[in-house]
Motif scaffolding. Structure first.
Motif, PDB file in Angstrom:
ATOM      1  N   ILE A 179       0.872  -1.173   0.000  1.00 31.23           N
ATOM      2  CA  ILE A 179       0.000   0.000   0.000  1.00 31.23           C
ATOM      3  C   ILE A 179       0.911   1.226   0.000  1.00 31.23           C
ATOM      4  O   ILE A 179       1.641   1.468   0.969  1.00 31.23           O
ATOM      5  CB  ILE A 179      -0.946   0.015   1.216  1.00 31.23           C
TER       6      ILE A 179
ATOM      7  N   LYS B 244     -12.024   5.190   1.348  1.00 34.62           N
ATOM      8  CA  LYS B 244     -10.596   5.314   1.074  1.00 34.62           C
ATOM      9  C   LYS B 244      -9.806   4.583   2.147  1.00 34.62           C
ATOM     10  O   LYS B 244     -10.130   4.653   3.339  1.00 34.62           O
ATOM     11  CB  LYS B 244     -10.193   6.782   1.055  1.00 34.62           C
ATOM     12  N   ILE B 245      -8.763   3.895   1.723  1.00 38.37           N
ATOM     13  CA  ILE B 245      -7.964   3.102   2.656  1.00 38.37           C
ATOM     14  C   ILE B 245      -6.989   3.988   3.425  1.00 38.37           C
ATOM     15  O   ILE B 245      -6.718   3.733   4.609  1.00 38.37           O
ATOM     16  CB  ILE B 245      -7.238   1.986   1.896  1.00 38.37           C
TER      17      ILE B 245
ATOM     18  N   ALA C 196      -4.550   5.179   8.449  1.00 39.68           N
ATOM     19  CA  ALA C 196      -5.210   4.189   7.600  1.00 39.68           C
ATOM     20  C   ALA C 196      -6.579   3.802   8.139  1.00 39.68           C
ATOM     21  O   ALA C 196      -6.792   3.748   9.361  1.00 39.68           O
ATOM     22  CB  ALA C 196      -4.352   2.942   7.487  1.00 39.68           C
TER      23      ALA C 196
ATOM     24  N   ALA D 173      -6.119  -3.756   2.256  1.00 40.80           N
ATOM     25  CA  ALA D 173      -6.485  -2.817   3.322  1.00 40.80           C
ATOM     26  C   ALA D 173      -5.907  -3.329   4.645  1.00 40.80           C
ATOM     27  O   ALA D 173      -4.937  -4.109   4.648  1.00 40.80           O
ATOM     28  CB  ALA D 173      -8.005  -2.676   3.394  1.00 40.80           C
TER      29      ALA D 173
ATOM     30  N   THR E 204      -8.015  -5.717  -3.771  1.00 40.40           N
ATOM     31  CA  THR E 204      -7.971  -4.590  -2.839  1.00 40.40           C
ATOM     32  C   THR E 204      -7.153  -5.022  -1.635  1.00 40.40           C
ATOM     33  O   THR E 204      -7.326  -6.138  -1.124  1.00 40.40           O
ATOM     34  CB  THR E 204      -9.386  -4.188  -2.375  1.00 40.40           C
TER      35      THR E 204
ATOM     36  N   LYS F 299      -2.513  -6.650   7.478  1.00 41.14           N
ATOM     37  CA  LYS F 299      -2.993  -6.389   6.132  1.00 41.14           C
ATOM     38  C   LYS F 299      -4.026  -7.454   5.768  1.00 41.14           C
ATOM     39  O   LYS F 299      -3.943  -8.598   6.218  1.00 41.14           O
ATOM     40  CB  LYS F 299      -1.840  -6.398   5.128  1.00 41.14           C
TER      41      LYS F 299
ATOM     42  N   ILE G 129     -14.872  -6.019   2.801  1.00 35.97           N
ATOM     43  CA  ILE G 129     -13.852  -5.857   1.769  1.00 35.97           C
ATOM     44  C   ILE G 129     -14.135  -6.800   0.604  1.00 35.97           C
ATOM     45  O   ILE G 129     -14.421  -7.986   0.795  1.00 35.97           O
ATOM     46  CB  ILE G 129     -12.431  -6.088   2.337  1.00 35.97           C
TER      47      ILE G 129
ATOM     48  N   VAL H 256     -13.166  -1.359  -0.335  1.00 41.89           N
ATOM     49  CA  VAL H 256     -13.696  -1.494   1.021  1.00 41.89           C
ATOM     50  C   VAL H 256     -15.041  -0.776   1.075  1.00 41.89           C
ATOM     51  O   VAL H 256     -15.160   0.382   0.661  1.00 41.89           O
ATOM     52  CB  VAL H 256     -12.719  -0.897   2.056  1.00 41.89           C
TER      53      VAL H 256
END
Length: 590
Positions: free
Chosen positions: A398, A586-587, A407, A458, A456, A442, A571, A576
């Protein structure tokens, strides 16, 4: 299991009942648990012709011929076979292996909702799954999955077209539409949902409900749309609200939720009518099948809190068939009915000594006596994990140009329920990293169905295990590949391992597999025997718990992380999602 029609049997049954023809099997000296008259009748004889009952009474000698098999049950109790009116069996174990355990428990009929195999394989998968169950010596009926897509804005699961739904409804063992669990699609009159409901009603199908969180005008609107059952009530007040509005309630006791303790005592104390109550499991893990059982466990539980055994058995048999409109064939021991009969030494343990399905002996002395054909698995359904790439560490990076980053974090409150959280995390070489000290991991969702390579990445809080990564290809009901990891290298290793295995669960540390559970059939179901499947399944949870995971059933975490029907944050490989506000989040706060 193919059953005769009553219409084709009336001459034969009539002649046997009159003694003008002879029975194939006679059960004598039984104590009949009568679910119609609410009594136990001693010294009953039951005469069976082919797969149906011809005679129930005090003397069946007139139905006995030279070729009649007469079984003296020596004053044991007989009841109708038990039924699970709502269960997902496209998980973990092959239908043939599940059938064995179901028969041993006395559950002779299942109403299956194969929602996940459809989400991965579409109508082709639905047809194949139905085919897998047709030759089994147990009654398995199916519903067209009514929960797909969960949310049309975000879901990417495969679904059925209107034409495919119609073709599915033409299949003999398909009885209607499965749980319509996004009830807002009904109350907002989503055109696709309303069209499906209307189509099923026109075809005289039954529609199962899912009304978690609905009440008053929303619940009324849902029921008025032709959906007359629900398995989601978690306490007596919710049960009563639905009963008052004419719903049938499936009281759930399975691996995801166990609700009977909060429902049954109040049902008994309030003397609530029982005629629209059923037991269901919603789904049972291999471990829980061994530890608890199926509907037999529900009946034992009901009896243990003070319910009359006859009432508990009625709820576990007759009521479900009345709900599905099958009461002329199933749900009781009476003339004309299919001969699905359980034999018990007592009505406390509820452990069948013998099990007959269609008059054929399937279980004797707690062991199967009927061979169950092994499921034939086509090659194509074992090649459904398509990630479109080989993963490396960079796939789980990321990016940030800062030294620290705030985050978005998906916080686990249970294995199932999530909340929105935030955390300041370190950035190393332009990569926002997980924080073991803060128990922030993660988490990645990867497209494993369409081969697009989309994903994705996150962050997740409260997983707690001392491992490198944990991944799974089964998730409700999007079936993304989910990877939870403390480092990118092990996340890539697990993702590649799952692709190579063509489905399952993997726990890894330092580039080595610590535990694995192979699920090659659509990435959902093991191809092994029940016993070997149980070993692999149990190993995943035990290794994660031993490693410090904070939850009792950690395998459920990746399975529910994409589930859009529950709050709060989910997710998907597309992003997300804030479920309530129906927006992508938004991550990183940049």
């Amino acid at each position: 299991m193919k059953a005769s029609s009553l219409a084709s049997m009336i001459l034969s049954l009539n002649a046997v009942a009159m003694g003008e023809n002879k029975a194939d099997v006679v059960l004598k000296n039984c104590r009949l648990v009568n679910v119609y008259s609410r009594e136990i009748i001693p010294q009953i004889h039951v005469a069976i012709k082919k797969d149906r009952i011809a005679y129930v009474g005090k003397d069946a000698s007139h139905t006995v011929g030279e070729k009649t098999s007469v079984i003296d049950l020596q004053d044991k109790y007989i009841t109708p076979g038990f039924v699970d009116p709502h269960i997902h069996i496209d998980q973990y174990v092959l239908p043939s292996e599940f059938a064995k355990k179901s028969l041993l428990s006395g559950t002779t009929t299942l109403f299956a909702d194969p929602i996940d195999i459809v989400s991965v394989c579409g109508y082709k998968g639905f047809k194949e799954f139905v085919k897998m169950t047709q030759s089994l010596p147990i009654r398995i009926y199916h519903v067209i999955p009514g929960g797909l897509p969960v949310d049309r804005k975000f879901s990417h699961a495969r679904t059925l077209t209107k034409n495919e739904e119609n073709k599915g409804l033409d299949i003999e063992s398909v009885v209607g539409l499965g749980e319509v669990f996004s009830w807002t699609k009904v109350t907002t009159r989503d055109p696709h949902t309303i069209a499906s409901i209307s189509n099923v009603l026109k075809n005289n199908g039954i529609i199962n409900g899912h009304t978690a969180g609905a009440s008053d005008k929303k619940l009324n609107a849902y029921i008025a749309s032709g959906i007359f059952s629900c398995h989601e009530p978690i306490d007596y007040d919710q049960v009563l609200e639905r009963l008052r509005l004419g719903m049938w309630v499936m009281m759930r006791e399975g691996s995801i939720r166990r609700d009977l303790d909060k429902i049954l005592p109040n049902v008994l104390s309030h003397k609530t009518y029982l005629d629209r109550l059923m037991f269901c499991t919603d789904g049972v893990s291999p471990k829980d099948i061994v530890e608890y059982g199926l509907i037999d466990h529900c009946i034992r539980k009901a009896i243990s809190v003070g319910m009359d055994p006859i009432d508990a058995i009625t709820i576990g048999s007759k009521n479900s068939f009345e709900y599905y409109g099958m009461s002329k064939d199933l749900g009781a021991i009476a003339p004309g009915k299919l001969a699905d009969i359980l034999v018990f030494d007592d009505l406390e343990k509820i452990k069948p000594n013998k099990v007959f399905v269609g008059g054929k002996l399937m279980v004797a002395h707690n062991s199967l006596v009927m061979d169950i054909p092994k499921t034939v698995i086509p090659k194509w359904i074992k090649k459904t994990v398509r990630t479109g790439t080989k993963f490396g560490e960079k796939d789980f990076v990321i990016r940030s140009k800062e030294t620290t980053a705030q985050a978005l974090v998906i916080r686990l409150d249970t294995e199932i329920i999530t909340k929105l959280d935030q955390e300041d995390l370190q950035v190393r070489d332009g990569n926002v990293v997980a924080s073991p000290d803060k128990d922030v991991w993660k988490v990645a969702a990867i497209d494993r169905t369409y081969g697009t390579g989309k994903k994705t990445v996150a962050f997740l809080r409260n997983f707690g295990a001392d491992i490198g990564a944990f991944g799974c290809t089964q998730s409700f009901h999007e079936n993304d590949m989910i990877i939870i990891g403390s480092n990118e290298k092990d996340m890539a290793f697990v993702a590649n391992s799952l692709t190579k295995m063509q489905g399952g669960m993997v726990v890894a540390k330092n580039g080595n597999i610590v535990s694995k559970f192979s699920l090659p059939l659509a990435g959902l179901i093991s191809s092994l025997s029940f016993e070997k499947t149980l070993d692999e399944y149990s190993s995943i949870d035990s290794k994660l718990v031993e490693s410090g995971c904070k939850f009792k059933n950690p395998h459920l975490i990746p399975m529910f992380l994409p589930f859009l029907a529950l709050p709060e944050i989910r997710i998907l490989y597309t992003g997300v999602v804030d479920v309530k506000n129906r927006i992508y989040l938004k991550i990183l706060n940049r």
